[in-house]
Design a protein around this motif. Structure first.
Motif, PDB file in Angstrom:
ATOM      1  N   LEU A  85      -6.720   3.365  11.822  1.00 59.51           N
ATOM      2  CA  LEU A  85      -5.936   3.042  10.631  1.00 59.51           C
ATOM      3  C   LEU A  85      -6.712   3.447   9.371  1.00 59.51           C
ATOM      4  O   LEU A  85      -6.142   3.990   8.429  1.00 59.51           O
TER       5      LEU A  85
ATOM      6  N   ARG B 106      -5.932  -1.745  -7.826  1.00 61.54           N
ATOM      7  CA  ARG B 106      -4.959  -2.770  -7.431  1.00 61.54           C
ATOM      8  C   ARG B 106      -4.761  -2.783  -5.910  1.00 61.54           C
ATOM      9  O   ARG B 106      -4.656  -3.833  -5.308  1.00 61.54           O
ATOM     10  N   GLU B 107      -4.768  -1.582  -5.326  1.00 57.03           N
ATOM     11  CA  GLU B 107      -4.635  -1.521  -3.855  1.00 57.03           C
ATOM     12  C   GLU B 107      -5.831  -2.175  -3.174  1.00 57.03           C
ATOM     13  O   GLU B 107      -5.685  -2.830  -2.134  1.00 57.03           O
TER      14      GLU B 107
ATOM     15  N   ILE C 114       0.877  -1.187   0.000  1.00 58.16           N
ATOM     16  CA  ILE C 114       0.000   0.000   0.000  1.00 58.16           C
ATOM     17  C   ILE C 114       0.908   1.229   0.000  1.00 58.16           C
ATOM     18  O   ILE C 114       1.665   1.441   0.955  1.00 58.16           O
TER      19      ILE C 114
ATOM     20  N   LYS D  94      -6.297   6.978   8.979  1.00 54.72           N
ATOM     21  CA  LYS D  94      -4.927   7.291   8.594  1.00 54.72           C
ATOM     22  C   LYS D  94      -4.764   7.051   7.085  1.00 54.72           C
ATOM     23  O   LYS D  94      -4.250   7.912   6.362  1.00 54.72           O
ATOM     24  N   ILE D  95      -5.281   5.910   6.622  1.00 61.32           N
ATOM     25  CA  ILE D  95      -5.192   5.610   5.180  1.00 61.32           C
ATOM     26  C   ILE D  95      -6.008   6.633   4.391  1.00 61.32           C
ATOM     27  O   ILE D  95      -5.576   7.135   3.355  1.00 61.32           O
TER      28      ILE D  95
ATOM     29  N   ARG E 164      -4.206   9.913   4.117  1.00 61.65           N
ATOM     30  CA  ARG E 164      -3.059   9.845   3.206  1.00 61.65           C
ATOM     31  C   ARG E 164      -3.511   9.693   1.761  1.00 61.65           C
ATOM     32  O   ARG E 164      -2.886  10.230   0.852  1.00 61.65           O
ATOM     33  N   ASN E 165      -4.604   8.954   1.566  1.00 60.96           N
ATOM     34  CA  ASN E 165      -5.119   8.825   0.197  1.00 60.96           C
ATOM     35  C   ASN E 165      -5.582  10.180  -0.335  1.00 60.96           C
ATOM     36  O   ASN E 165      -5.334  10.523  -1.492  1.00 60.96           O
TER      37      ASN E 165
ATOM     38  N   LEU F  39      -5.604  -5.197  -0.497  1.00 61.19           N
ATOM     39  CA  LEU F  39      -6.278  -5.211   0.815  1.00 61.19           C
ATOM     40  C   LEU F  39      -7.213  -6.412   0.917  1.00 61.19           C
ATOM     41  O   LEU F  39      -7.290  -7.075   1.958  1.00 61.19           O
TER      42      LEU F  39
ATOM     43  N   ARG G 297      -2.758  12.329  -1.362  1.00 62.35           N
ATOM     44  CA  ARG G 297      -2.087  11.978  -2.631  1.00 62.35           C
ATOM     45  C   ARG G 297      -2.438  12.960  -3.730  1.00 62.35           C
ATOM     46  O   ARG G 297      -1.627  13.306  -4.560  1.00 62.35           O
TER      47      ARG G 297
ATOM     48  N   THR H   4       0.618   4.336   0.470  1.00 58.79           N
ATOM     49  CA  THR H   4       0.496   5.422   1.458  1.00 58.79           C
ATOM     50  C   THR H   4       0.950   4.991   2.851  1.00 58.79           C
ATOM     51  O   THR H   4       0.993   5.812   3.765  1.00 58.79           O
TER      52      THR H   4
END
Lengths: 231, 406
Positions: free
Chosen positions: B3, B296-297, A97, B6-7, B10-11, B301, B14, A99
């Motif tokens: 989390l 893809r991410e 991932i 947090k993701i 951050r996403n 996951l 981007r 990030t």
């Protein structure tokens, strides 16, 4: 102990009106602690077989038993549960991932498994040291080399202490030195932890690490024999 | 949960610019609906307040046969001994802010070569009910009870007939016997209520003088009652209904405002839906793009065991972060816009409807309830906007997602 039993598995993809049989009736049994290579040319069905074992996909027919459970008819959530608890993945394209830092990428499966903070910290530290990346723990994937990223992926796959690790062309995007390093680590961890490794490859140098080689061609198992490492 | 956020953060980081503009779209949408809500609320509440203070009062008592549409001056249609009735009403307690007799008549103001039809309001000059006129004096002074020649006129009328404080005018008045009478008056003062239609049409005379010129004896058209608040109506209504008079409350007398308020409320729902719908579309677009960029991410996951529900939660987390950002922007922009509209208002000029007490400026009024409900609505709509992209992400087969959706 047999942990995977595949019986007469087929997988047919339908794209438009065209049907493609990726697997045509595969039987395979994998014992605990094996270090097995699935080899064959492109289109032979090795990735499809790996995806079916990894519960990422479902067979068109046949059965797949993992630890005695028939996963071939599991629903999405059941497949997610078994992936989370039993299977670790290493992909050709590293699959981190972007990030999250190396540490957080390794920690992620533990969070999904509901592991407490103290134990998470201990396990992640241990794994990150096992793949020799303690000094890069806070780096994000784009700050790591390909080899380092694949080592993070290995640590992530192993951190939940799965029954098996499935690796799809784990060295395909790495140079010789990094590829060897990754295979050395995988081989060492297989011996140290006893976790089963199954990896798809067509790289002869990678195959040389395998103690068992399963050769596929046109969706069928052509040969199933001991690898060079077993001799 | 941490989390996921947090993701999510951050996403969103981007694509900072895209995330900022998505939040800005929500912010502008929220600011716009806050402003619209405040203006509409201000318009309806302000209009009703003006109408109550200037025209209707909260309650009016009339003789049983009085027809408010005809402003009859026939003795049988007027209240006898109105001062005593007003005093009796005042005994109901402090909820009665003012209770005063008023006599309504019609006439024509003439000055040099100008003449204009007016409504004559005979008032008790000492009553606090006249405050809007007294406080709105732009020149001269207010009339007194014993003034036999004084008149107060509106600024718009003064301009039309070219009069200033101290000037003389001639007033032709319809009388109770169906005849007309006329008299010269001195303009004591000129008022403005900032309601051009009213300022042009209403002139004020002392009640006693109006009674004398209209030949109504000591009678009045109504007892004009102001309460300490609109909500006090229910308290005093039963006591006043028990009196042998015709009673009308401000809701009946301002039916147009009540209808306008109800119409505005339902109309505004459509406006909110349109604004929030456009905003939601921007959010949907942002998140759908995020889903396709990160297919893809999502596969990764999913491969490591994240279930569909949690993948959905990830996108809801992103939309909630966008929503919070957008709401902060929206509240900041909305606060500035609403503050401006509350303090300075919007000039609409003469509304053009005679007898309709609409001011020349609309001032916004933001209620806490409106602000909270619209903010919550914006948050919920933003979360709902994430539903489709989140479902698309959650329904992806991991094996397909890992191939980038191909």
């Amino acid at each position: 102990m047999e942990i995977i039993k595949i019986s007469n598995v087929t997988r047919t993809y339908k794209i438009g009106n065209v049907e493609t049989q990726a697997l045509r009736g595969v039987d395979l049994s994998i014992e605990s602690g094996e270090f097995t290579a699935l080899v064959g040319p492109s289109g032979s069905g090795k990735t499809t077989l790996l995806q079916l074992i990894g519960c990422l996909d479902q067979p068109t027919s046949g059965s797949i038993l993992i630890n005695g459970q028939d996963v071939s008819r599991f629903n999405r959530n059941q497949r997610a549960d078994i992936r989370k608890a039993t299977i670790g993945f290493i992909f050709q394209f590293f699959a981190l991932i972007p990030t999250l830092s190396a540490y957080e990428n390794i920690e992620m499966p533990l969070l999904l498994n509901g592991i407490g903070a103290a134990e998470r910290r201990e396990r992640v530290q241990k794994m990150i040291q096992a793949v020799d990346l303690a000094d890069r723990a806070r780096n994000r994937p784009d700050q790591l080399s390909g080899g380092q990223q694949q080592r993070v992926a290995i640590a992530r796959a192993l951190v939940t202490r799965p029954t098996m690790i499935l690796a799809d062309e784990p060295t395909a995007n790495l140079d010789t030195v990094n590829g060897k390093q990754v295979m050395d680590i995988m081989s060492r961890l297989n011996q140290e932890t006893g976790v089963t490794f199954i990896f798809a490859t067509h790289d002869p140098r990678v195959v040389s690490y395998a103690r068992r080689v399963v050769e596929l061609r046109d969706g069928l198992i052509l040969e199933n024999h001991a690898g060079a490492a077993a001799k | 949960m941490l989390l996921l956020y947090k993701i999510a953060l951050r996403n969103l980081a981007r694509n900072r610019r895209r995330s900022f503009f998505s939040a800005l779209a929500l912010g502008m949408g929220l600011a716009l609906i806050l402003l619209i809500a405040a203006v509409i609320r201000g318009e309806t509440e302000g209009g009703l307040k003006s109408s109550i203070e200037l025209q209707s009062g909260h309650i009016q008592l009339h003789a049983p046969s009085y027809d408010p549409d005809k402003s009859s001056l026939a003795w049988e249609d007027l209240l006898e001994n109105p001062q005593a009735i007003a005093e009796r009403v005042a005994t109901l307690g402090p909820v009665i802010k003012a209770a005063t007799p008023r006599l309504y008549a019609s006439g024509i103001v003439t000055s040099s070569d100008h003449s204009l039809g007016v409504s004559i309001l005979g008032v008790d000059p000492g009553s606090p009910a006249n405050a809007p006129y007294q406080n709105g004096l732009v020149s001269g002074s207010f009339i007194t009870a014993d003034d036999r020649e004084g008149i107060v006129i509106g600024e718009a009328l003064a301009k039309k007939v070219d009069l200033r404080a101290g000037d003389k005018l001639n007033l032709l008045v319809n009388t109770s016997d169906g005849d007309v009478d006329q008299q010269n008056f001195v303009v004591r003062g000129i008022y403005t209520t900032h309601t051009p239609s009213l300022d042009e049409a209403v002139v004020l005379l002392p009640l006693a003088k109006t009674q004398a010129i209209a030949k109504t004896g000591e009678r009045a058209s109504s007892i004009f009652i102001l309460l300490s608040g609109n909500e006090q109506l229910a308290l005093v209504k039963p006591a006043l209904q028990a009196l042998p008079y015709q009673m009308r409350d401000y809701l009946e007398m301002n039916e147009l405002f009540v209808i306008l308020e109800q119409y505005a409320d339902s109309f505004m729902i459509f406006i909110y839906m349109i604004v929030l719908g456009v905003t939601a579309t921007v959010i949907i677009n942002t998140l759908v793009m995020a889903v396709f960029e990160r297919t893809r991410e999502i596969g990764i996951l999913s491969a490591i065991g994240m279930k569909g529900g949690r993948i959905m939660a990830l996108f809801f987390a992103e939309s909630s972060v966008l929503a919070v950002g957008g709401i902060v922007i929206g509240l900041a922009l909305g606060a500035v816009a609403v503050w401006y509209a509350t303090v300075y208002g919007f000039y609409i000029g003469d509304f053009g409807a005679t007898g309709f007490a609409m001011g020349e400026r609309i001032y916004a009024h933001m209620s806490a309830q409106d602000a909270i409900s619209l903010t919550v609505a914006a948050f919920i709509v933003t979360l709902l906007a994430a539903l489709y992209p989140a479902m698309v992400a959650a329904r992806m087969e991991p094996v397909v997602a890992l191939r980038g959706g191909k």
